[in-house]
Write a protein that holds these residues in place. Sequence first.
Motif, PDB file in Angstrom:
ATOM      1  N   GLU A 102       0.840  -1.187   0.000  1.00  0.00           N
ATOM      2  CA  GLU A 102       0.000   0.000   0.000  1.00  0.00           C
ATOM      3  C   GLU A 102       0.882   1.246   0.000  1.00  0.00           C
ATOM      4  O   GLU A 102       1.755   1.395   0.854  1.00  0.00           O
ATOM      5  CB  GLU A 102      -0.891   0.001   1.249  1.00  0.00           C
ATOM      6  N   PRO A 146       2.202   4.802   0.958  1.00  0.00           N
ATOM      7  CA  PRO A 146       1.955   5.559   2.191  1.00  0.00           C
ATOM      8  C   PRO A 146       1.165   6.836   1.966  1.00  0.00           C
ATOM      9  O   PRO A 146       0.612   7.406   2.907  1.00  0.00           O
ATOM     10  CB  PRO A 146       3.370   5.867   2.693  1.00  0.00           C
ATOM     11  N   THR A 147       1.111   7.298   0.724  1.00  0.00           N
ATOM     12  CA  THR A 147       0.410   8.528   0.384  1.00  0.00           C
ATOM     13  C   THR A 147       0.143   8.526  -1.115  1.00  0.00           C
ATOM     14  O   THR A 147       0.767   7.782  -1.863  1.00  0.00           O
ATOM     15  CB  THR A 147       1.261   9.769   0.757  1.00  0.00           C
ATOM     16  N   SER A 165       6.749  12.231  -0.972  1.00  0.00           N
ATOM     17  CA  SER A 165       7.328  10.907  -0.802  1.00  0.00           C
ATOM     18  C   SER A 165       8.360  10.622  -1.882  1.00  0.00           C
ATOM     19  O   SER A 165       8.175  10.988  -3.042  1.00  0.00           O
ATOM     20  CB  SER A 165       6.238   9.828  -0.851  1.00  0.00           C
ATOM     21  N   TRP A 190       6.401  -1.922   4.197  1.00  0.00           N
ATOM     22  CA  TRP A 190       7.069  -0.844   3.470  1.00  0.00           C
ATOM     23  C   TRP A 190       6.468   0.525   3.769  1.00  0.00           C
ATOM     24  O   TRP A 190       7.191   1.519   3.893  1.00  0.00           O
ATOM     25  CB  TRP A 190       7.035  -1.123   1.964  1.00  0.00           C
ATOM     26  N   ALA A 191       5.156   0.599   3.899  1.00  0.00           N
ATOM     27  CA  ALA A 191       4.529   1.885   4.211  1.00  0.00           C
ATOM     28  C   ALA A 191       5.001   2.405   5.561  1.00  0.00           C
ATOM     29  O   ALA A 191       5.275   3.604   5.723  1.00  0.00           O
ATOM     30  CB  ALA A 191       3.005   1.749   4.196  1.00  0.00           C
ATOM     31  N   THR A 192       5.113   1.510   6.553  1.00  0.00           N
ATOM     32  CA  THR A 192       5.608   1.924   7.870  1.00  0.00           C
ATOM     33  C   THR A 192       7.048   2.384   7.784  1.00  0.00           C
ATOM     34  O   THR A 192       7.446   3.380   8.405  1.00  0.00           O
ATOM     35  CB  THR A 192       5.490   0.759   8.869  1.00  0.00           C
ATOM     36  N   THR A 224       8.604   3.739   5.202  1.00  0.00           N
ATOM     37  CA  THR A 224       8.722   5.047   4.568  1.00  0.00           C
ATOM     38  C   THR A 224       8.232   6.167   5.476  1.00  0.00           C
ATOM     39  O   THR A 224       8.673   7.312   5.355  1.00  0.00           O
ATOM     40  CB  THR A 224       7.958   5.085   3.236  1.00  0.00           C
ATOM     41  N   GLN A 225       7.326   5.838   6.399  1.00  0.00           N
ATOM     42  CA  GLN A 225       6.890   6.838   7.364  1.00  0.00           C
ATOM     43  C   GLN A 225       7.912   6.987   8.492  1.00  0.00           C
ATOM     44  O   GLN A 225       8.288   8.094   8.880  1.00  0.00           O
ATOM     45  CB  GLN A 225       5.524   6.453   7.931  1.00  0.00           C
ATOM     46  N   ARG A 226       8.401   5.858   8.998  1.00  0.00           N
ATOM     47  CA  ARG A 226       9.303   5.885  10.145  1.00  0.00           C
ATOM     48  C   ARG A 226      10.637   6.545   9.807  1.00  0.00           C
ATOM     49  O   ARG A 226      11.252   7.207  10.646  1.00  0.00           O
ATOM     50  CB  ARG A 226       9.520   4.459  10.664  1.00  0.00           C
TER      51      ARG A 226
END
Length: 507
Positions: free
Chosen positions: A35, A37-38, A44, A395-397, A399-401
């Motif tokens: 998914e 992240p945005t 991003s 992967w979404a986490t 890219t946020q972290r």
Amino acid sequence: MRIREALLSGLAIVASGPVLAQSSGGVINVATIGEPPTLDPMVSTADLVGIVTQHFFETLFTFDKDWKVTPLLAASLPEVTDGGKVYTIKLRDGIKFHDGSDMTSEDVVASLKRWMDQASRGKQVASNVEKLEAVDPSTVRITLKTPYAPLLALLSFNNSAAVIMPSEKMDVPMKDPVGTGPYKLKERKPDQYIQLVRNEAYKPLDGAGNGYGGARKPILDEIRFVPVPDPNTRVEGAISGQFDYVDSIPVESYDRIKNIQTSKPVILKPFGWPVFVMNTKQGVMANTDTRMAVRLSLSMEDMLAAAFGNPEFYSLDGAMYPKGYVWNTDAGVEGRYNVADPDKAKALLKKASYSGAPLRILTSRQYEFHYKMAQVAAEYLKQAGFTVDLQVVDWATLTQRRGDPALWDIYITHSPFLPEPALIGQLSESSPGWWSSPARKKAVDAFNTESDAAKRPALWAEVQKVIYDETPSIKIGDFNALSAQSPKLEGVVPAPWPYFWNVSVKK
């Protein structure tokens, strides 16, 4: 060519053939690694975001099949005057946003201001912009303080992208994704699908497709991007025919899909490079000696073998660009790549007064080769005396972290070989990793302000030397990428960020 001396086998974005004979209609399902992240491509640098959003957002320029900058929303390449400091950009007539409004210079100026404020690559440009103005409804002018060679490449890139949106849609965070592209967003169901439908009002350029440039014709009725985080599930989806295109599958699945009727392999050779990005801002990796200890402890050969298995899919190479690129250089590499010497690493850790604090490594199994490299790296790092905390997240986490310097020390990612080195994320002080030093500034600024193409490769060699001296990131090697597509798809062009305009379904 100015960007490259040669196009290596399979990597060139080949031109799309004429699509006039292709039948309209059809729905395709595209399996992605997860998914996004945005859906805001400005904020991003994740490839996944660019892959999806390039279908409904567009930039002023893009790259053709030879990785040369070519117009997209701009009517032509800009007029550059005043010694490379003034860029006057004419816009195409008749471009409409998905909400039906006309694109004007007011929208472009508002979008570029948002890009310079929000995007890591836009921030690279912002400090050098003297003025950004709408000269008339179809003309934009950018006035720089000093010449800046990467400007057009940065305006062309679909990653941390300078997309053009209506001036009324500048919310941060983005509320309503409205672009100009050949497809438009209809529905997003998180962790299920992102549904795009044909933009009936789209006005493509004349002629055929040309890499990411040329005509972008919305032939399909609908594209569904489906997040499939598990790589083995993506492989099975390709084999069963569940998905029409499957992005990023493990190379060990090549033999399973090369001789079946439901799918065929798509290979980009060479594709790019895996990279360990260091948090130079705070924590364990803020010390240069500690970062160098990581580099000296690692066996790139063992990591690549674990990640890709088949030597046909990887090669040892410490240069940031492989042979065949005008940017290829060995500057800084000797004695610092594929060393795997725990004693040298221990000596540097002692010099750095390393206390045994956990070395937090962020990785994800959605790109299985990232995880395999992380496992091998952890063992080598332990031998050198590091306390390793391997954190496996989606992967979404990740890219946020990675945006919070308090949460990590190394994160693992990869990049295609980019046509302009200034596009490499780690060169930006605002990119996660936050590499900032006098040596970086001197080398990068000299490279970026040199407009003579013949002089820039030598200046890039100085940048690469500083990268090896200060180790803000570590290139692991070169690798080839593997995806899969259904034989019923026509017009698919192998590309680092797969796209599905000019694509049809056999009837």
